[in-house]
Design a protein around this motif. Structure first.
Motif, mmCIF file in Angstrom:
data_model
loop_
_atom_site.group_PDB
_atom_site.id
_atom_site.type_symbol
_atom_site.label_atom_id
_atom_site.label_comp_id
_atom_site.label_asym_id
_atom_site.label_seq_id
_atom_site.Cartn_x
_atom_site.Cartn_y
_atom_site.Cartn_z
ATOM 1 N N GLU A 1 83.809 9.152 -130.677
ATOM 2 C CA GLU A 1 85.267 9.197 -130.737
ATOM 3 C C GLU A 1 85.848 7.809 -130.487
ATOM 4 O OE1 GLU A 1 88.884 11.262 -128.279
ATOM 5 O OE2 GLU A 1 87.083 12.453 -128.629
ATOM 6 N N LYS A 2 85.296 7.107 -129.502
ATOM 7 C CA LYS A 2 85.755 5.755 -129.189
ATOM 8 C C LYS A 2 85.523 4.833 -130.385
ATOM 9 C CE LYS A 2 85.041 2.037 -125.872
ATOM 10 N NZ LYS A 2 84.263 1.569 -124.728
ATOM 11 N N TYR A 3 84.376 4.942 -131.025
ATOM 12 C CA TYR A 3 84.053 4.122 -132.193
ATOM 13 C C TYR A 3 85.029 4.417 -133.331
ATOM 14 C CZ TYR A 3 81.611 2.430 -136.313
ATOM 15 O OH TYR A 3 81.303 1.803 -137.484
ATOM 16 N N CYS A 4 85.317 5.687 -133.575
ATOM 17 C CA CYS A 4 86.246 6.057 -134.657
ATOM 18 C C CYS A 4 87.631 5.496 -134.394
ATOM 19 C CB CYS A 4 86.308 7.570 -134.823
ATOM 20 S SG CYS A 4 84.818 8.280 -135.530
ATOM 21 N N ALA B 1 91.681 1.456 -135.717
ATOM 22 C CA ALA B 1 92.541 0.360 -135.266
ATOM 23 C C ALA B 1 92.266 -0.895 -136.088
ATOM 24 C CB ALA B 1 92.314 0.085 -133.780
ATOM 25 N N GLN B 2 91.005 -1.150 -136.393
ATOM 26 C CA GLN B 2 90.661 -2.324 -137.192
ATOM 27 C C GLN B 2 91.168 -2.178 -138.615
ATOM 28 O OE1 GLN B 2 86.461 -2.847 -136.881
ATOM 29 N NE2 GLN B 2 86.548 -3.602 -134.794
ATOM 30 N N ALA C 1 74.204 14.468 -122.317
ATOM 31 C CA ALA C 1 73.924 13.486 -123.370
ATOM 32 C C ALA C 1 74.829 13.702 -124.580
ATOM 33 C CB ALA C 1 72.457 13.565 -123.784
ATOM 34 N N MET C 2 75.051 14.950 -124.949
ATOM 35 C CA MET C 2 75.919 15.246 -126.089
ATOM 36 C C MET C 2 77.369 14.858 -125.782
ATOM 37 S SD MET C 2 74.269 16.258 -128.675
ATOM 38 C CE MET C 2 75.638 16.817 -129.657
ATOM 39 N N THR C 3 77.795 15.089 -124.557
ATOM 40 C CA THR C 3 79.147 14.712 -124.162
ATOM 41 C C THR C 3 79.327 13.202 -124.261
ATOM 42 O OG1 THR C 3 79.301 16.600 -122.664
ATOM 43 C CG2 THR C 3 80.836 14.785 -122.276
ATOM 44 N N GLN C 4 78.358 12.448 -123.769
ATOM 45 C CA GLN C 4 78.427 10.990 -123.840
ATOM 46 C C GLN C 4 78.393 10.523 -125.298
ATOM 47 O OE1 GLN C 4 75.300 9.440 -121.394
ATOM 48 N NE2 GLN C 4 76.255 10.111 -119.494
ATOM 49 N N PHE C 5 77.552 11.143 -126.106
ATOM 50 C CA PHE C 5 77.460 10.797 -127.524
ATOM 51 C C PHE C 5 78.798 11.026 -128.219
ATOM 52 C CE2 PHE C 5 76.814 12.251 -131.895
ATOM 53 C CZ PHE C 5 76.240 11.117 -132.444
ATOM 54 N N MET C 6 79.391 12.190 -127.987
ATOM 55 C CA MET C 6 80.664 12.513 -128.624
ATOM 56 C C MET C 6 81.763 11.548 -128.163
ATOM 57 S SD MET C 6 80.020 14.908 -130.701
ATOM 58 C CE MET C 6 81.616 15.503 -131.154
#
Length: 74
Positions: A36-39, A44-45, A27-32
């Motif tokens: 990271e993807k969101y950042c 990019a925006q 779960a922590m791996t998926q959260f991170m």
């Protein structure tokens, strides 16, 4: 006999903890990964030429309104 039962119960408890820790790690791996993807998306925006253009247009509109307001005073 009692020692064997206690040992089996301890082993089951440890296996349960191992499973829970593994699930927590997943779960922590998926959260991170999502963070990271969101950042990266936010960065990019922020650097987007479209946003820069829109921002410049808004600034120009504000400037025009200010000029109009000053002319209306006279």
């Amino acid at each position: 006999m009692q020692f064997m039962e206690t040992t089996k119960l301890s082993q089951r408890a440890l296996q349960s903890v191992e499973i829970q820790v593994g699930e927590l790690a997943e779960a922590m791996t998926q959260f991170m990964f999502r963070q990271e993807k969101y950042c990266v998306e936010v960065e990019a925006q922020e650097k987007s030429p479209v946003k820069e253009h829109e921002s410049r247009e808004k600034d120009e509109e504000k400037d025009e309104k200010q000029v109009q307001q000053q002319w209306e005073k006279y």
